[in-house]
Design a protein around this motif. Structure first.
Motif, PDB file in Angstrom:
ATOM      1  N   LEU A 171      60.391  37.764  55.023  1.00  0.00           N
ATOM      2  CA  LEU A 171      61.618  37.417  55.492  1.00  0.00           C
ATOM      3  C   LEU A 171      62.600  36.640  54.552  1.00  0.00           C
ATOM      4  CD1 LEU A 171      63.310  38.220  57.933  1.00  0.00           C
ATOM      5  CD2 LEU A 171      62.170  36.075  58.888  1.00  0.00           C
ATOM      6  N   GLY A 172      61.878  35.821  53.984  1.00  0.00           N
ATOM      7  CA  GLY A 172      62.507  34.843  53.127  1.00  0.00           C
ATOM      8  C   GLY A 172      62.605  33.646  53.733  1.00  0.00           C
ATOM      9  N   GLN A 173      64.014  33.554  54.414  1.00  0.00           N
ATOM     10  CA  GLN A 173      64.236  32.268  55.056  1.00  0.00           C
ATOM     11  C   GLN A 173      64.047  32.317  56.476  1.00  0.00           C
ATOM     12  OE1 GLN A 173      68.047  30.520  54.360  1.00  0.00           O
ATOM     13  NE2 GLN A 173      67.845  28.734  55.503  1.00  0.00           N
ATOM     14  N   VAL A 174      63.460  31.600  57.265  1.00  0.00           N
ATOM     15  CA  VAL A 174      63.279  31.749  58.626  1.00  0.00           C
ATOM     16  C   VAL A 174      64.590  31.214  59.456  1.00  0.00           C
ATOM     17  CG1 VAL A 174      61.934  31.086  60.660  1.00  0.00           C
ATOM     18  CG2 VAL A 174      60.697  31.320  58.722  1.00  0.00           C
ATOM     19  N   PRO A 175      65.000  32.079  60.120  1.00  0.00           N
ATOM     20  CA  PRO A 175      66.337  31.814  60.966  1.00  0.00           C
ATOM     21  C   PRO A 175      66.038  30.748  61.860  1.00  0.00           C
ATOM     22  CG  PRO A 175      66.122  34.209  61.177  1.00  0.00           C
ATOM     23  CD  PRO A 175      64.656  33.729  60.402  1.00  0.00           C
ATOM     24  N   ARG A 176      66.977  30.082  62.315  1.00  0.00           N
ATOM     25  CA  ARG A 176      66.730  28.709  63.162  1.00  0.00           C
ATOM     26  C   ARG A 176      66.503  29.390  64.400  1.00  0.00           C
ATOM     27  NH1 ARG A 176      72.479  26.107  62.780  1.00  0.00           N
ATOM     28  NH2 ARG A 176      72.757  26.707  60.568  1.00  0.00           N
ATOM     29  N   LYS A 177      66.834  30.497  64.986  1.00  0.00           N
ATOM     30  CA  LYS A 177      66.570  30.795  66.279  1.00  0.00           C
ATOM     31  C   LYS A 177      65.112  31.354  66.584  1.00  0.00           C
ATOM     32  CE  LYS A 177      67.817  35.830  65.966  1.00  0.00           C
ATOM     33  NZ  LYS A 177      68.620  37.212  66.701  1.00  0.00           N
ATOM     34  N   VAL A 178      64.496  31.727  65.405  1.00  0.00           N
ATOM     35  CA  VAL A 178      63.107  31.751  65.456  1.00  0.00           C
ATOM     36  C   VAL A 178      62.327  30.495  65.515  1.00  0.00           C
ATOM     37  CG1 VAL A 178      61.133  32.842  64.094  1.00  0.00           C
ATOM     38  CG2 VAL A 178      63.226  34.024  64.114  1.00  0.00           C
ATOM     39  N   ALA A 179      62.514  29.684  64.755  1.00  0.00           N
ATOM     40  CA  ALA A 179      62.163  28.262  64.734  1.00  0.00           C
ATOM     41  C   ALA A 179      62.183  27.723  66.435  1.00  0.00           C
ATOM     42  CB  ALA A 179      62.396  27.437  63.956  1.00  0.00           C
ATOM     43  N   ARG A 180      63.295  27.684  66.753  1.00  0.00           N
ATOM     44  CA  ARG A 180      64.032  27.236  68.155  1.00  0.00           C
ATOM     45  C   ARG A 180      62.943  27.795  68.962  1.00  0.00           C
ATOM     46  NH1 ARG A 180      68.983  27.330  71.691  1.00  0.00           N
ATOM     47  NH2 ARG A 180      68.571  25.451  72.799  1.00  0.00           N
ATOM     48  N   ALA A 181      62.760  29.328  68.952  1.00  0.00           N
ATOM     49  CA  ALA A 181      61.996  29.949  70.223  1.00  0.00           C
ATOM     50  C   ALA A 181      60.489  29.507  69.971  1.00  0.00           C
ATOM     51  CB  ALA A 181      62.433  31.435  70.023  1.00  0.00           C
ATOM     52  N   ALA A 182      60.084  29.320  68.756  1.00  0.00           N
ATOM     53  CA  ALA A 182      58.596  29.035  68.753  1.00  0.00           C
ATOM     54  C   ALA A 182      58.411  27.676  69.043  1.00  0.00           C
ATOM     55  CB  ALA A 182      58.206  29.154  67.129  1.00  0.00           C
ATOM     56  N   ALA A 183      59.282  26.609  68.884  1.00  0.00           N
ATOM     57  CA  ALA A 183      59.032  25.307  69.396  1.00  0.00           C
ATOM     58  C   ALA A 183      59.475  25.481  70.814  1.00  0.00           C
ATOM     59  CB  ALA A 183      60.191  24.565  68.853  1.00  0.00           C
ATOM     60  N   ARG A 184      60.107  26.227  71.648  1.00  0.00           N
ATOM     61  CA  ARG A 184      60.321  26.112  72.829  1.00  0.00           C
ATOM     62  C   ARG A 184      59.044  26.713  73.641  1.00  0.00           C
ATOM     63  NH1 ARG A 184      64.045  29.894  73.631  1.00  0.00           N
ATOM     64  NH2 ARG A 184      65.876  28.371  72.988  1.00  0.00           N
ATOM     65  N   ALA A 185      58.265  27.856  72.947  1.00  0.00           N
ATOM     66  CA  ALA A 185      56.955  28.237  73.475  1.00  0.00           C
ATOM     67  C   ALA A 185      56.185  27.314  73.521  1.00  0.00           C
ATOM     68  CB  ALA A 185      56.626  29.670  72.795  1.00  0.00           C
ATOM     69  N   GLY A 186      55.930  26.617  72.351  1.00  0.00           N
ATOM     70  CA  GLY A 186      54.875  25.428  72.233  1.00  0.00           C
ATOM     71  C   GLY A 186      55.277  24.335  73.162  1.00  0.00           C
ATOM     72  N   GLY A 187      56.478  23.916  73.466  1.00  0.00           N
ATOM     73  CA  GLY A 187      56.837  23.110  74.488  1.00  0.00           C
ATOM     74  C   GLY A 187      56.612  23.335  75.894  1.00  0.00           C
ATOM     75  N   GLN A 188      56.578  24.585  76.216  1.00  0.00           N
ATOM     76  CA  GLN A 188      56.244  25.307  77.540  1.00  0.00           C
ATOM     77  C   GLN A 188      55.021  25.370  77.565  1.00  0.00           C
ATOM     78  OE1 GLN A 188      58.422  25.747  79.821  1.00  0.00           O
ATOM     79  NE2 GLN A 188      57.019  26.285  81.456  1.00  0.00           N
ATOM     80  N   ALA A 189      54.231  25.610  76.651  1.00  0.00           N
ATOM     81  CA  ALA A 189      52.621  25.663  76.834  1.00  0.00           C
ATOM     82  C   ALA A 189      52.203  23.912  77.077  1.00  0.00           C
ATOM     83  CB  ALA A 189      52.136  26.192  75.759  1.00  0.00           C
ATOM     84  N   ASP A 190      52.602  22.973  76.231  1.00  0.00           N
ATOM     85  CA  ASP A 190      52.404  21.732  76.686  1.00  0.00           C
ATOM     86  C   ASP A 190      52.794  21.233  78.082  1.00  0.00           C
ATOM     87  OD1 ASP A 190      51.266  19.599  75.555  1.00  0.00           O
ATOM     88  OD2 ASP A 190      53.081  18.504  74.818  1.00  0.00           O
ATOM     89  N   LEU A 191      53.991  21.593  78.269  1.00  0.00           N
ATOM     90  CA  LEU A 191      54.507  21.343  79.561  1.00  0.00           C
ATOM     91  C   LEU A 191      53.560  21.845  80.874  1.00  0.00           C
ATOM     92  CD1 LEU A 191      56.525  20.009  81.763  1.00  0.00           C
ATOM     93  CD2 LEU A 191      57.726  22.256  81.503  1.00  0.00           C
TER      94      LEU A 191
END
Length: 159
Positions: free
Chosen positions: A19-39
């Motif tokens: 992909l080259g550079q990871v878009p912000r929406k991908v990083a945010r979606a991944a962080a949101r999924a990790g936060g939900q699992a932690d919650l």
């Protein structure tokens, strides 16, 4: 830390290289999924009293980013301020142990402990938030990697 042992990490690295550079929406979606699992892990570990408000008040909130860190996504597990009416308790003997406030925050006493005015002295906390986050860190990493792989896969398929 042995990050290479995480399932799916090599696939994610290869996809990000394509992909080259990871878009912000991908990083945010991944962080949101990790936060939900932690919650979910912290909610399951929370002590349940007579009302259940401690567990019900747990929520996930995204930290505000700065202009210099626009791609940064961090989610905090915190107690919803809307529940403060039931989470703030009156102190029976204010000032006995140095604190002058007549009110105490119940979630803090459950997490870190509190001083009891009777013969028990210090009552240790459950540390349920820290323990749940530490024990479930692999599941959080897995959720983040899975979400990032699926989001990057969608982007690569659309090209």
């Amino acid at each position: 830390m042995a990050y290479r042992n995480i399932e799916g990490l090599d696939q994610l690295i290869n996809m990000t290289n394509q992909l080259g550079q990871v878009p912000r929406k991908v990083a945010r979606a991944a962080a949101r999924a990790g936060g939900q699992a932690d919650l979910v892990a912290v909610r399951n570990a929370a002590p349940v009293g007579s009302t259940g408000n401690l567990k019900a008040s747990l929520t996930k909130k995204e930290e505000r980013g700065s202009a210099s860190n626009r791609g940064k996504s961090v989610f905090d597990i915190r107690f919803n301020p809307a529940f403060n009416i039931s989470l703030v308790k009156n102190v029976i003997n204010p000032g006995k142990y140095g604190g002058q406030n007549s009110r105490a925050y119940y979630p803090a006493s459950q997490e870190y402990g509190f001083l009891h005015s009777g013969p028990r002295g210090f009552v240790p906390g459950y540390n349920f938030m820290k323990k749940a986050s530490d024990e479930d860190s692999e599941a959080v990493k897995k959720a983040m990697i899975d979400k990032a792989i699926s989001a990057i896969d969608k982007i690569l398929e659309s090209r």
